[in-house]
Write a protein that holds these residues in place. Structure first.
Motif, PDB file in Angstrom:
ATOM      1  N   THR A  13      12.760  -8.587  -8.788  1.00 44.92           N
ATOM      2  CA  THR A  13      12.349  -8.387  -7.402  1.00 44.92           C
ATOM      3  C   THR A  13      11.243  -7.343  -7.330  1.00 44.92           C
ATOM      4  O   THR A  13      10.256  -7.526  -6.619  1.00 44.92           O
ATOM      5  CB  THR A  13      13.546  -7.953  -6.529  1.00 44.92           C
ATOM      6  OG1 THR A  13      14.575  -8.937  -6.643  1.00 44.92           O
ATOM      7  CG2 THR A  13      13.149  -7.807  -5.092  1.00 44.92           C
ATOM      8  N   ALA A  14      11.383  -6.253  -8.097  1.00 51.35           N
ATOM      9  CA  ALA A  14      10.361  -5.210  -8.108  1.00 51.35           C
ATOM     10  C   ALA A  14       9.057  -5.761  -8.670  1.00 51.35           C
ATOM     11  O   ALA A  14       7.970  -5.496  -8.143  1.00 51.35           O
ATOM     12  CB  ALA A  14      10.825  -4.011  -8.921  1.00 51.35           C
ATOM     13  N   SER A  15       9.144  -6.553  -9.717  1.00 51.54           N
ATOM     14  CA  SER A  15       7.958  -7.149 -10.324  1.00 51.54           C
ATOM     15  C   SER A  15       7.293  -8.124  -9.351  1.00 51.54           C
ATOM     16  O   SER A  15       6.066  -8.154  -9.229  1.00 51.54           O
ATOM     17  CB  SER A  15       8.353  -7.868 -11.610  1.00 51.54           C
ATOM     18  OG  SER A  15       7.244  -8.505 -12.186  1.00 51.54           O
ATOM     19  N   SER A  16       8.092  -8.908  -8.659  1.00 54.74           N
ATOM     20  CA  SER A  16       7.555  -9.847  -7.664  1.00 54.74           C
ATOM     21  C   SER A  16       6.906  -9.104  -6.508  1.00 54.74           C
ATOM     22  O   SER A  16       5.855  -9.512  -6.010  1.00 54.74           O
ATOM     23  CB  SER A  16       8.666 -10.742  -7.122  1.00 54.74           C
ATOM     24  OG  SER A  16       9.194 -11.536  -8.154  1.00 54.74           O
ATOM     25  N   MET A  42      19.404  -6.679 -13.769  1.00 55.02           N
ATOM     26  CA  MET A  42      18.246  -7.457 -14.110  1.00 55.02           C
ATOM     27  C   MET A  42      17.599  -8.058 -12.874  1.00 55.02           C
ATOM     28  O   MET A  42      16.408  -8.200 -12.838  1.00 55.02           O
ATOM     29  CB  MET A  42      18.653  -8.618 -15.025  1.00 55.02           C
ATOM     30  CG  MET A  42      18.846  -8.277 -16.460  1.00 55.02           C
ATOM     31  SD  MET A  42      17.367  -7.865 -17.212  1.00 55.02           S
ATOM     32  CE  MET A  42      17.052  -8.693 -18.576  1.00 55.02           C
ATOM     33  N   GLY A  43      18.381  -8.471 -11.895  1.00 56.18           N
ATOM     34  CA  GLY A  43      17.853  -9.088 -10.692  1.00 56.18           C
ATOM     35  C   GLY A  43      16.926  -8.161  -9.936  1.00 56.18           C
ATOM     36  O   GLY A  43      15.954  -8.584  -9.359  1.00 56.18           O
ATOM     37  N   GLY A  44      17.229  -6.847  -9.950  1.00 57.43           N
ATOM     38  CA  GLY A  44      16.383  -5.876  -9.253  1.00 57.43           C
ATOM     39  C   GLY A  44      15.029  -5.718  -9.918  1.00 57.43           C
ATOM     40  O   GLY A  44      14.029  -5.469  -9.269  1.00 57.43           O
ATOM     41  N   SER A  45      14.985  -5.880 -11.228  1.00 60.47           N
ATOM     42  CA  SER A  45      13.729  -5.755 -11.972  1.00 60.47           C
ATOM     43  C   SER A  45      12.773  -6.888 -11.621  1.00 60.47           C
ATOM     44  O   SER A  45      11.584  -6.678 -11.479  1.00 60.47           O
ATOM     45  CB  SER A  45      14.017  -5.753 -13.469  1.00 60.47           C
ATOM     46  OG  SER A  45      12.813  -5.735 -14.203  1.00 60.47           O
ATOM     47  N   ILE A  80       5.514  -6.106  -6.613  1.00 65.08           N
ATOM     48  CA  ILE A  80       4.262  -5.518  -7.094  1.00 65.08           C
ATOM     49  C   ILE A  80       3.174  -6.588  -7.179  1.00 65.08           C
ATOM     50  O   ILE A  80       2.040  -6.370  -6.767  1.00 65.08           O
ATOM     51  CB  ILE A  80       4.472  -4.824  -8.467  1.00 65.08           C
ATOM     52  CG1 ILE A  80       5.330  -3.569  -8.278  1.00 65.08           C
ATOM     53  CG2 ILE A  80       3.140  -4.472  -9.109  1.00 65.08           C
ATOM     54  CD1 ILE A  80       5.742  -2.912  -9.582  1.00 65.08           C
ATOM     55  N   THR A  81       3.532  -7.760  -7.689  1.00 65.48           N
ATOM     56  CA  THR A  81       2.567  -8.860  -7.790  1.00 65.48           C
ATOM     57  C   THR A  81       2.087  -9.282  -6.403  1.00 65.48           C
ATOM     58  O   THR A  81       0.890  -9.471  -6.183  1.00 65.48           O
ATOM     59  CB  THR A  81       3.199 -10.063  -8.516  1.00 65.48           C
ATOM     60  OG1 THR A  81       3.635  -9.651  -9.809  1.00 65.48           O
ATOM     61  CG2 THR A  81       2.219 -11.201  -8.657  1.00 65.48           C
ATOM     62  N   ALA A  82       3.026  -9.411  -5.473  1.00 64.85           N
ATOM     63  CA  ALA A  82       2.656  -9.793  -4.109  1.00 64.85           C
ATOM     64  C   ALA A  82       1.778  -8.726  -3.468  1.00 64.85           C
ATOM     65  O   ALA A  82       0.793  -9.039  -2.789  1.00 64.85           O
ATOM     66  CB  ALA A  82       3.916 -10.017  -3.272  1.00 64.85           C
ATOM     67  N   TRP A  83       2.127  -7.460  -3.686  1.00 67.32           N
ATOM     68  CA  TRP A  83       1.350  -6.356  -3.117  1.00 67.32           C
ATOM     69  C   TRP A  83      -0.065  -6.345  -3.696  1.00 67.32           C
ATOM     70  O   TRP A  83      -1.043  -6.213  -2.954  1.00 67.32           O
ATOM     71  CB  TRP A  83       2.068  -5.034  -3.395  1.00 67.32           C
ATOM     72  CG  TRP A  83       1.410  -3.872  -2.742  1.00 67.32           C
ATOM     73  CD1 TRP A  83       1.571  -3.463  -1.455  1.00 67.32           C
ATOM     74  CD2 TRP A  83       0.487  -2.961  -3.340  1.00 67.32           C
ATOM     75  NE1 TRP A  83       0.799  -2.361  -1.207  1.00 67.32           N
ATOM     76  CE2 TRP A  83       0.120  -2.038  -2.357  1.00 67.32           C
ATOM     77  CE3 TRP A  83      -0.064  -2.854  -4.611  1.00 67.32           C
ATOM     78  CZ2 TRP A  83      -0.784  -1.001  -2.595  1.00 67.32           C
ATOM     79  CZ3 TRP A  83      -0.958  -1.827  -4.845  1.00 67.32           C
ATOM     80  CH2 TRP A  83      -1.324  -0.909  -3.845  1.00 67.32           C
ATOM     81  N   CYS A  84      -0.213  -6.509  -5.008  1.00 68.48           N
ATOM     82  CA  CYS A  84      -1.534  -6.532  -5.646  1.00 68.48           C
ATOM     83  C   CYS A  84      -2.357  -7.720  -5.158  1.00 68.48           C
ATOM     84  O   CYS A  84      -3.562  -7.595  -4.909  1.00 68.48           O
ATOM     85  CB  CYS A  84      -1.391  -6.581  -7.165  1.00 68.48           C
ATOM     86  SG  CYS A  84      -0.821  -5.021  -7.873  1.00 68.48           S
ATOM     87  N   SER A  85      -1.720  -8.857  -4.979  1.00 65.95           N
ATOM     88  CA  SER A  85      -2.413 -10.036  -4.468  1.00 65.95           C
ATOM     89  C   SER A  85      -2.900  -9.793  -3.041  1.00 65.95           C
ATOM     90  O   SER A  85      -4.028 -10.145  -2.682  1.00 65.95           O
ATOM     91  CB  SER A  85      -1.499 -11.256  -4.491  1.00 65.95           C
ATOM     92  OG  SER A  85      -1.155 -11.574  -5.821  1.00 65.95           O
ATOM     93  N   ALA A  86      -2.060  -9.183  -2.221  1.00 67.74           N
ATOM     94  CA  ALA A  86      -2.435  -8.893  -0.837  1.00 67.74           C
ATOM     95  C   ALA A  86      -3.604  -7.905  -0.774  1.00 67.74           C
ATOM     96  O   ALA A  86      -4.541  -8.089   0.003  1.00 67.74           O
ATOM     97  CB  ALA A  86      -1.232  -8.352  -0.075  1.00 67.74           C
ATOM     98  N   VAL A  87      -3.551  -6.867  -1.606  1.00 66.10           N
ATOM     99  CA  VAL A  87      -4.642  -5.881  -1.636  1.00 66.10           C
ATOM    100  C   VAL A  87      -5.937  -6.537  -2.100  1.00 66.10           C
ATOM    101  O   VAL A  87      -7.014  -6.308  -1.540  1.00 66.10           O
ATOM    102  CB  VAL A  87      -4.267  -4.674  -2.536  1.00 66.10           C
ATOM    103  CG1 VAL A  87      -5.475  -3.797  -2.803  1.00 66.10           C
ATOM    104  CG2 VAL A  87      -3.153  -3.866  -1.890  1.00 66.10           C
TER     105      VAL A  87
END
Length: 103
Positions: free
Chosen positions: A6-9, A1-4, A11-18
């Motif tokens: 982190t992946a979601s975070s 569950m912890g990896g899920s 993706i959110t950080a990447w989308c915010s940066a873009v």
């Protein structure tokens, strides 16, 4: 569950940066275009007059040319036979492009 999470975070950080990068790029392009609206000491501006102009009381071709940014009014209006015979209500064709001296 912890990896899920982190992946979601990630993706959110990447989308915010873009999104932020896109916004910065867009603002930079708009600012650059605004500063490039000049050519050899002249700066393009909003049209001060419409393409069809009706002469008002006390106006001359010189004052209209200065106001509208069109020094070639006589050449554009073959119905003007005497540039000194300008009267209120006379319809003139004004150039559709305008520029003004940079200050």
């Amino acid at each position: 569950m912890g990896g899920s999470r982190t992946a979601s975070s990630d993706i959110t950080a990447w989308c915010s940066a873009v999104g932020l990068l896109s916004l910065i790029l867009l603002l930079s392009v708009r600012e650059n275009n605004a500063s490039n609206d000049s050519v050899r000491g002249f700066q393009f501006s909003e049209k001060p007059c419409e393409e069809i102009y009706i002469v008002g009381e006390g106006e001359t071709l010189h004052t209209i040319g200065d106001k509208c940014g069109d020094p070639f009014i006589v050449e554009r209006n073959p119905h003007i036979h005497d540039p000194d015979d300008v009267f209120p209500g006379l319809v003139l064709r004004i150039a559709p492009f305008y520029f003004s001296r940079k200050v």
